[in-house]
Design a protein around this motif. Structure first.
Motif, PDB file in Angstrom:
ATOM      1  N   GLU A  28      -9.109  26.300  -9.890  1.00  0.00           N
ATOM      2  CA  GLU A  28      -8.335  25.179 -10.425  1.00  0.00           C
ATOM      3  C   GLU A  28      -6.962  25.632 -10.913  1.00  0.00           C
ATOM      4  N   SER A 202       2.128  17.183 -13.963  1.00  0.00           N
ATOM      5  CA  SER A 202       1.471  16.223 -13.086  1.00  0.00           C
ATOM      6  C   SER A 202       1.546  16.644 -11.623  1.00  0.00           C
ATOM      7  N   ASN A 206      -4.153  20.387 -11.021  1.00  0.00           N
ATOM      8  CA  ASN A 206      -5.292  19.583 -10.607  1.00  0.00           C
ATOM      9  C   ASN A 206      -5.848  18.772 -11.772  1.00  0.00           C
ATOM     10  N   ARG A 207      -5.769  19.399 -12.968  1.00  0.00           N
ATOM     11  CA  ARG A 207      -6.380  18.782 -14.148  1.00  0.00           C
ATOM     12  C   ARG A 207      -5.522  19.105 -15.362  1.00  0.00           C
ATOM     13  N   SER A 221      -7.821  14.322 -14.541  1.00  0.00           N
ATOM     14  CA  SER A 221      -6.754  14.395 -13.551  1.00  0.00           C
ATOM     15  C   SER A 221      -5.470  13.831 -14.156  1.00  0.00           C
ATOM     16  N   GLN A 223      -3.706  11.479 -13.041  1.00  0.00           N
ATOM     17  CA  GLN A 223      -3.780  10.021 -12.953  1.00  0.00           C
ATOM     18  C   GLN A 223      -4.590   9.428 -14.109  1.00  0.00           C
ATOM     19  N   SER A 249       1.580  11.541  -7.419  1.00  0.00           N
ATOM     20  CA  SER A 249       1.331  12.017  -8.776  1.00  0.00           C
ATOM     21  C   SER A 249       2.083  11.155  -9.777  1.00  0.00           C
TER      22      SER A 249
END
Length: 267
Positions: A28, A202, A206-207, A221, A223, A249
């Motif tokens: 990640e 962003s 990934n997170r 995320s 989003q 994004s």
């Protein structure tokens, strides 16, 4: 790869980290965001083993970070500190070569030739033409690129970045983060980065893990996390959130002149 459970770090009567728990999976790119004083750099120092928690635990690959020796840990964990490298009378090449220290014996020798690793790090960070210059002859942004090249030469599996784009203009910010992401994808690395620029966080992560007064305000995320409601709650900022036209994004447009609903602030 990383398990954080009920982490507490206290200085005097102030809790810098307050019962913090989360996991990071291998491969990640995780961004740690939050206002000033939220505990971001302290968290990164605790993950690296440099700062000892008062309560709770950090596990790296199933072992407590405190159980690792410094050299053993440095063979697969690398840290890029906030502020990069101080001016010094070392050349760029010498500094990048220092990234090989965890693999050297007490005479400074390695069992394998690391020359190709050094050259690749210099090339990726566009430092070949500066290789023989001393650090004190470089700008702050150039020294930051040298610092990342040194981290690359270390060949880690886990990279901890504390404000990696400090001192960099917008072009070099993109170059540095593109280099990190390409490197991460090519080698399957895990990256945790403290970032102030939420639009960059962003785009590249990934997170996101959002800290507020040492606690976990949100995780997920970009989003899921970067919403007008959370931005107002955590940062006290009014913002419009729109999808990037190419990547999708979320990107923030600040709404000037709106009242600050968060009076708690931070330092």
């Amino acid at each position: 790869m990383i398990e954080v459970r009920q982490l507490v770090r206290q200085v005097g009567n102030q809790r810098i980290l307050d019962q913090l728990s989360f996991d990071v999976k291998e491969g990640e790119i995780v961004g740690i965001i939050g206002p000033n004083g939220a505990g971001k750099s302290t968290l990164l120092g605790t993950l690296s083993g440099v700062i000892r928690a008062d309560e709770g635990q950090v596990k790296l690959r199933g072992r407590l970070v405190s159980d690792y020796g410094r050299r053993e840990l440095a063979r697969w964990v690398a840290v890029l500190q906030q502020g990069g490298l101080a001016p010094a009378a070392f050349t760029v090449r010498q500094v990048v070569e220092m990234g090989r220290f965890p693999f050297q014996n007490w005479l400074g020798d390695e069992t394998t030739d690391s020359g190709a690793v050094i050259e690749r790090a210099l090339e990726v960070m566009q430092l070949k033409e500066l290789a023989n210059r001393q650090l004190h002859q470089l700008s702050g942004g150039e020294r930051q690129r040298v610092a990342l090249a040194k981290v690359m030469a270390q060949e880690p599996k886990l990279i901890l970045l504390d404000e990696p784009t400090t001192y960099l203009d917008i072009g070099y910010q993109m170059q540095l983060l593109d280099a990190v992401r390409d490197w991460q994808r090519r080698e399957g690395l895990t990256v945790i980065a403290v970032l102030h620029d939420l639009n960059l966080a962003s785009q590249y992560c990934n997170r996101l893990i959002v800290l507020q007064r040492g606690g976990l305000a949100a995780a997920g995320s970009p989003q899921d996390v970067l919403t007008p409601e959370l931005l107002r709650e955590v940062y006290g900022a009014a913002a419009v959130v729109l999808p990037h036209p190419l990547t999708g994004s979320p990107q923030l447009l600040l709404n000037p002149g709106q009242p600050n609903s968060n009076e708690k602030g931070g330092t």
